[in-house]
Write a protein that holds these residues in place. Structure first.
Motif: not given
Lengths: 114, 112
Positions: B18-37
């Motif tokens: 199994p693999l995991t690639v980590k991401c954390t974010y900082s926004v105010s309000g509700n975020p829309y989050l995406f992954w691209y390759v």
């Protein structure tokens, strides 16, 4: 369905020369973006268009960079004059829904300034 | 200001693991989050997105991601890695103003 088309794929110029990149977005996508990607980094937004209007150009170095999107379809990004630090990949992207929609990217135009 | 952090420059995993690639974010309000390759000499390709609803979203090529609001994270996962998954992965966030911000990217190496 054709994807986002960019040209040229590669461009090598000497500093102080002008250069232009062209982008044709996916048909029906009203939002168009130009990003710059430096080696080993993520893309950074240069300018965003809604139809023919530039709605976010805060990161565009306006002293040497210009962009246009005539008729709200194709777009051109120009650099004049180019500097060594402009060497990067210039990515064009488009999206159908500017709020929730994903971006569709072209293959990019790699610029090398000598 | 909104931001995205990908704390690992590189992730190495053996094929089948199994693999995991980590991401954390900082926004105010509700975020829309995406992954691209991104594959070599190519533009970015969309993998998946979180807009609202179920915290576990499924995307292309068997990838999935888990949205964790309390930890402000959106880690990319895959149960069994393939050599062909080796590429550069970017996490991105979009908030008010419709500006999409990308992380610096994580290079994934899957060893046969």
């Amino acid at each position: 369905e054709a994807g986002v088309v960019q040209s040229p794929r590669y461009k090598i110029i000497e500093k102080k020369q002008p250069v232009a990149f062209w982008c044709n977005p996916i048909s029906g996508h009203n939002t168009l973006y130009w990003y710059r990607q430096n080696l080993g980094q993520g893309p950074e937004l240069l300018i965003r268009y809604e139809n023919e209007e530039a709605v976010d150009d805060s990161q565009l170095p306006k002293d040497r960079f210009s962009a246009e999107r005539l008729k709200g379809v194709d777009s051109t990004l120009k650099i004049q004059p180019a500097e060594l630090g402009d060497s990067a990949v210039y990515l064009c992207a488009s999206s159908l829904d500017r709020s929730t929609g994903e971006l569709f990217f072209g293959e990019g135009s790699r610029l090398t300034v000598l | 200001a909104q931001s995205v952090a990908q704390p690992e420059d590189q992730v190495n995993v053996a094929e089948g693991n199994p693999l995991t690639v980590k991401c954390t974010y900082s926004v105010s309000g509700n975020p829309y989050l995406f992954w691209y390759v991104q594959y070599p000499n190519r533009g970015l390709q969309f993998l998946l997105k979180y807009i609202t609803g179920d915290n576990l979203v499924k995307g292309s090529y068997g990838f999935e991601a888990e949205f964790n609001k309390s930890q402000t994270s959106f880690h990319l996962k895959k149960p069994s890695a393939l050599v062909s998954d080796s590429a550069l992965y970017f996490c991105a966030v979009r908030q008010g103003g419709f500006k999409t911000i990308f992380g610096a990217g994580t290079r994934l190496f899957v060893k046969a």
